[in-house]
Write a protein that holds these residues in place. Structure first.
Motif, PDB file in Angstrom:
ATOM      1  N   GLU B 269       0.832  -1.201   0.000  1.00  0.00           N
ATOM      2  CA  GLU B 269       0.000   0.000   0.000  1.00  0.00           C
ATOM      3  C   GLU B 269       0.873   1.262   0.000  1.00  0.00           C
ATOM      4  O   GLU B 269       0.555   2.244  -0.675  1.00  0.00           O
ATOM      5  CB  GLU B 269      -0.940  -0.033   1.218  1.00  0.00           C
ATOM      6  CG  GLU B 269      -1.890   1.153   1.317  1.00  0.00           C
ATOM      7  CD  GLU B 269      -2.969   1.188   0.237  1.00  0.00           C
ATOM      8  OE1 GLU B 269      -3.223   0.146  -0.398  1.00  0.00           O
ATOM      9  OE2 GLU B 269      -3.539   2.274   0.012  1.00  0.00           O
ATOM     10  N   HIS B 270       1.976   1.220   0.721  1.00  0.00           N
ATOM     11  CA  HIS B 270       2.886   2.371   0.702  1.00  0.00           C
ATOM     12  C   HIS B 270       3.417   2.624  -0.712  1.00  0.00           C
ATOM     13  O   HIS B 270       3.538   3.775  -1.139  1.00  0.00           O
ATOM     14  CB  HIS B 270       4.060   2.149   1.662  1.00  0.00           C
ATOM     15  CG  HIS B 270       3.701   2.379   3.106  1.00  0.00           C
ATOM     16  ND1 HIS B 270       3.177   3.564   3.557  1.00  0.00           N
ATOM     17  CD2 HIS B 270       3.789   1.565   4.189  1.00  0.00           C
ATOM     18  CE1 HIS B 270       2.954   3.476   4.865  1.00  0.00           C
ATOM     19  NE2 HIS B 270       3.307   2.272   5.268  1.00  0.00           N
ATOM     20  N   LEU B 272       1.919   1.816  -3.552  1.00  0.00           N
ATOM     21  CA  LEU B 272       0.838   2.322  -4.396  1.00  0.00           C
ATOM     22  C   LEU B 272       0.541   3.790  -4.097  1.00  0.00           C
ATOM     23  O   LEU B 272       0.258   4.582  -4.994  1.00  0.00           O
ATOM     24  CB  LEU B 272      -0.431   1.483  -4.206  1.00  0.00           C
ATOM     25  CG  LEU B 272      -0.345   0.001  -4.593  1.00  0.00           C
ATOM     26  CD1 LEU B 272      -1.710  -0.661  -4.508  1.00  0.00           C
ATOM     27  CD2 LEU B 272       0.223  -0.181  -5.986  1.00  0.00           C
ATOM     28  N   ARG B 273       0.598   4.157  -2.834  1.00  0.00           N
ATOM     29  CA  ARG B 273       0.341   5.562  -2.474  1.00  0.00           C
ATOM     30  C   ARG B 273       1.468   6.461  -2.978  1.00  0.00           C
ATOM     31  O   ARG B 273       1.226   7.608  -3.373  1.00  0.00           O
ATOM     32  CB  ARG B 273       0.180   5.693  -0.963  1.00  0.00           C
ATOM     33  CG  ARG B 273      -1.119   5.058  -0.508  1.00  0.00           C
ATOM     34  CD  ARG B 273      -1.360   5.156   0.968  1.00  0.00           C
ATOM     35  NE  ARG B 273      -2.701   4.634   1.246  1.00  0.00           N
ATOM     36  CZ  ARG B 273      -3.407   4.918   2.312  1.00  0.00           C
ATOM     37  NH1 ARG B 273      -2.912   5.724   3.221  1.00  0.00           N
ATOM     38  NH2 ARG B 273      -4.601   4.407   2.476  1.00  0.00           N
ATOM     39  N   GLN B 276       0.776   6.996  -6.543  1.00  0.00           N
ATOM     40  CA  GLN B 276      -0.299   7.983  -6.687  1.00  0.00           C
ATOM     41  C   GLN B 276       0.256   9.396  -6.559  1.00  0.00           C
ATOM     42  O   GLN B 276      -0.044  10.275  -7.361  1.00  0.00           O
ATOM     43  CB  GLN B 276      -1.370   7.707  -5.611  1.00  0.00           C
ATOM     44  CG  GLN B 276      -2.443   8.771  -5.476  1.00  0.00           C
ATOM     45  CD  GLN B 276      -3.496   8.662  -6.571  1.00  0.00           C
ATOM     46  OE1 GLN B 276      -3.986   7.577  -6.853  1.00  0.00           O
ATOM     47  NE2 GLN B 276      -3.839   9.783  -7.187  1.00  0.00           N
ATOM     48  N   HIS B 281      -1.525   7.938 -10.324  1.00  0.00           N
ATOM     49  CA  HIS B 281      -2.364   6.739 -10.430  1.00  0.00           C
ATOM     50  C   HIS B 281      -1.689   5.629  -9.644  1.00  0.00           C
ATOM     51  O   HIS B 281      -0.480   5.436  -9.755  1.00  0.00           O
ATOM     52  CB  HIS B 281      -2.514   6.336 -11.900  1.00  0.00           C
ATOM     53  CG  HIS B 281      -3.567   5.286 -12.148  1.00  0.00           C
ATOM     54  ND1 HIS B 281      -3.340   3.950 -11.933  1.00  0.00           N
ATOM     55  CD2 HIS B 281      -4.844   5.378 -12.585  1.00  0.00           C
ATOM     56  CE1 HIS B 281      -4.435   3.263 -12.244  1.00  0.00           C
ATOM     57  NE2 HIS B 281      -5.374   4.109 -12.625  1.00  0.00           N
ATOM     58  N   ARG B 282      -2.494   4.908  -8.850  1.00  0.00           N
ATOM     59  CA  ARG B 282      -1.906   3.905  -7.956  1.00  0.00           C
ATOM     60  C   ARG B 282      -1.187   2.797  -8.727  1.00  0.00           C
ATOM     61  O   ARG B 282      -0.157   2.293  -8.288  1.00  0.00           O
ATOM     62  CB  ARG B 282      -2.991   3.311  -7.060  1.00  0.00           C
ATOM     63  CG  ARG B 282      -3.405   4.263  -5.943  1.00  0.00           C
ATOM     64  CD  ARG B 282      -4.737   3.871  -5.325  1.00  0.00           C
ATOM     65  NE  ARG B 282      -4.756   2.530  -4.781  1.00  0.00           N
ATOM     66  CZ  ARG B 282      -4.433   2.209  -3.522  1.00  0.00           C
ATOM     67  NH1 ARG B 282      -4.074   3.150  -2.678  1.00  0.00           N
ATOM     68  NH2 ARG B 282      -4.496   0.961  -3.109  1.00  0.00           N
ATOM     69  N   LEU B 283      -1.734   2.395  -9.864  1.00  0.00           N
ATOM     70  CA  LEU B 283      -1.076   1.342 -10.637  1.00  0.00           C
ATOM     71  C   LEU B 283      -0.247   1.931 -11.789  1.00  0.00           C
ATOM     72  O   LEU B 283       0.359   1.206 -12.551  1.00  0.00           O
ATOM     73  CB  LEU B 283      -2.111   0.363 -11.196  1.00  0.00           C
ATOM     74  CG  LEU B 283      -3.037  -0.317 -10.176  1.00  0.00           C
ATOM     75  CD1 LEU B 283      -4.010  -1.252 -10.883  1.00  0.00           C
ATOM     76  CD2 LEU B 283      -2.241  -1.106  -9.146  1.00  0.00           C
TER      77      LEU B 283
END
Lengths: 174, 495
Positions: B269-270, B272-273, B276, B281-283
């Protein structure tokens, strides 16, 4: 291992509360989910995820709902292994021709009352894959859809807010 | 002995393509059979079949094309990894591999609105029962799983034949998420085709976008600005980090050790953030486009990535120690799902699957592109080929990705992030190292910039069959563990 466990017991929780404006909105939503879900289904809502043809992007974000930041289970949402245990089908992807029967059978295996949430742009109408010989269209081409959560892929927060919307709608019109 | 460069000719192009006669095609088959050449990709057009090859030793790469009227000599007779590709060619284009050992349909379940969508379309035959391979023996039973699985995962069908708890055969049937992406690309303008490429496999969207962009840029002789090349590689390594974190945790979770998943999911999650913040964009979908990148990296984005690297350096060692110090977890992963070295070589298995079985193939090293040709990093290699080795390779790759990101942040050039792509008729070929392994891309452009044909080959084509070999002799309960340690793509394979 002891160190990690102790840290998670005594350390600050990662799970997000809501300081800023839209964060607060999420917290309010979360509160409502709890009330609405409890009224309808006791304390829990069981979700069966079905990939009907997605690129796997939506699955990644649905997975993320389970991490410590979003911790979807604190609201009583729970992912189950079988449609027979499910209240909600969370369906992703454009519906491929090769998955149509599997989706229909999964829907048939889900006991009433049941709701279908279509996740992602493709699940609405096939998205960028619409018109292909291998794609039937959106999820509603095969089974009735109660709610659509847009995004490519929708972020975890949008997924959570979407599930709430479903609960509210169902509470008003049972 | 005739070498591959004798056939494709001396050229400074990395992927020369030549049309060959049947005898040369048959010669290629013998070289593949003897393991002297690796099969990189195999695809068809209505009147032609292509095979991309790489010669061991010299490292020569090239594409052979054979004109085909209705059929072509099967490579799969002697080359196992070609078999499913040939079945796919037959389904999609309608060309028949002569004397092919396996004539069953592969991607076409009889449910598409047409047969042979990339060739001469015909009326569909309707759903046919799939003829699974026969099994003989006493007290065998079968377990049928999928296409809808128990987890939050893509669909595919697995048929286990078991003696008691022990799996004696696994046969997979895939194609459930076939979306006809290659057909949708045909005739599409670059922008739309690029978006389609980004959605071949959502978990490896940056790598696919990069492969597609590089192929277009080769075809159009586009000079991509240095900053854009760096930003692409930064995104690619962030994507690798996110997937490795998720899968290291997921694999351990399938051995019922959820503490690893809980910690790794936080790390993921870190990442992906950070993506972002850095790229919007997360991905990081649609951030890599032909000509460059769509999003620049701000100073804030750079700091976010630097902070992520710091966090990984601080927190990841404890997670690795947790894995290494938990005997009950190692008991499940060590010597489970063993993939033999010779099979990994025979199938040309890429990524952590090959590297955990002694096949050291990393496109970033072997067919490097900028900026990887100037960066210092290592490709980890282990020999044992079990679940444990695949986890350890990924742990080592996390460290290497951090090393790469650090270097790229330090040396990030300034300047523009996009160059204009001037469309022209031509072909482009490339290979990119996604987190799963090597992604192959080949395309032909029309002079108006639309796509005449595009072929994208996922690394999973050569990894799925190996899962069937690795599970042999393991207990059914260890299948999720083995499967997650491979983490092949369904969508990338089914296309």
């Amino acid at each position: 291992m002891r160190k990690l466990l102790l840290k998670s017991i005594f350390g600050k929780a990662l799970t997000e509360k809501a300081p800023a404006a839209d964060e607060r909105a999420l917290a309010e939503l979360a509160e409502k989910v709890q009330t609405a879900a409890r009224q309808r289904l006791g304390r829990s809502l069981s979700i069966r995820q079905v990939d009907a043809g997605s690129c796997n992007g939506c699955e990644l974000e649905i997975h993320a709902l389970g991490n410590a930041f979003y911790d979807i289970e604190r609201f009583g949402f729970h992912f189950v292994a079988s449609p027979r245990h499910a209240d909600v089908l969370l369906v992703t992807g454009p519906l491929t021709a090769n998955m149509r029967e599997a989706l229909e059978r999964t829907y048939a295996a889900t006991p009433n009352p049941k709701w279908v949430v279509a996740v992602g742009g493709c699940a609405l109408d096939g998205g960028i894959f619409a018109g292909s010989y291998g794609v039937v269209g959106g999820v509603s081409a095969a089974i009735p859809v109660d709610l659509h959560i847009p995004g490519c892929p929708p972020e975890p927060r949008a997924l959570l807010a979407g599930l709430l919307a479903l609960m509210e709608q169902r509470s008003v019109t049972p | 002995m005739v070498t591959l460069s004798d056939i494709v000719g001396n050229t400074d192009r990395r992927w020369p393509r030549v049309e060959v006669a049947r005898d040369v095609w048959e010669y290629a088959r013998t070289q593949l059979a003897e393991g002297k050449w690796d099969l990189i990709a195999h695809w068809g057009e209505p009147d032609m079949v292509h095979v991309a090859l790489r010669e061991h030793g010299s490292g020569t790469t090239g594409i052979l094309s054979l004109s085909a009227r209705g059929s072509f000599p099967s490579l799969g007779r002697d080359c196992l990894p070609a078999r499913r590709l040939e079945r796919a060619i037959r389904d999609l284009v309608g060309l028949i591999p002569e004397q092919a050992p396996d004539t069953r349909a592969w991607l076409d379940h009889g449910r598409w609105s047409m047969r042979h969508p990339q060739g001469t379309p015909e009326q569909p035959a309707g759903p046919q029962p799939y003829a699974f391979l026969p099994v003989e023996g006493e007290s065998l039973h079968q377990i049928l799983v999928g296409p809808v699985h128990a987890g939050i995962i893509e669909p595919g069908h697995f048929r286990f034949t078991c003696s008691g708890e022990t799996v004696v055969r696994l046969e997979a049937q895939l194609g459930y998420v076939h979306k006809g992406i290659e057909s949708l690309m045909t005739g599409a303008p670059l922008e739309r085709a690029s978006k389609l490429a980004a959605r071949v496999s959502g978990d490896t969207t940056v790598a696919y976008s990069t492969a597609f962009a590089q192929a277009v840029e080769t075809a159009c002789a586009t000079e991509v600005p240095a900053r854009a090349l760096y930003l692409r590689a930064i995104m690619l390594e962030l994507e690798r980090l996110a997937n490795h974190f998720g899968d290291i945790g997921g694999t351990c979770n399938d051995a019922a050790f959820s503490l690893m998943l809980a910690n790794c999911a936080v790390m993921r999650e870190h990442v992906l953030r950070t993506a972002q913040t850095a790229f919007g964009h997360r991905l990081m979908m649609d951030r890599v486009i032909p000509g460059g990148v769509a999003a620049d990296l701000s100073t804030a984005g750079q700091s976010a990535i630097a902070a992520l690297l710091k966090r990984i350096r601080k927190q990841f060692p404890a997670i690795v120690a947790l894995y290494e110090d938990t005997a009950s977890l190692q008991d499940r992963t060590v010597r489970t799902g063993m993939l033999r070295h010779d099979l990994a070589m025979q199938f040309g298995a890429g990524g952590y699957i090959g590297r955990a079985s002694g096949r050291s193939f990393d496109t970033r090293k072997i067919l490097p592109w900028a900026p990887y040709d100037t960066l210092a990093f290592e490709t980890p290699l282990l020999q044992r080929g079990d679940v444990d080795a695949r986890i350890r390779i990924r742990i080592a790759e996390v460290e290497q990705s951090c090393v790469l990101l650090r270097q790229m942040l330090d040396a990030l050039p300034s300047g523009p992030i996009q160059a204009e792509v001037v469309p022209r008729a031509g072909e482009g070929t490339t290979m990119v190292e996604g987190f799963r392994g090597d992604i192959f891309a080949w395309l032909r452009l029309n002079d108006d910039g639309t796509l005449a044909r595009c072929h994208l080959r996922d690394p999973s084509w050569f990894q799925w069959p190996l899962l069937e070999a690795a599970i042999y002799g393991n207990i059914v309960a260890d299948f999720p563990l083995c499967n997650k340690s491979f983490n092949c793509s369904y969508s990338g394979h089914d296309l």
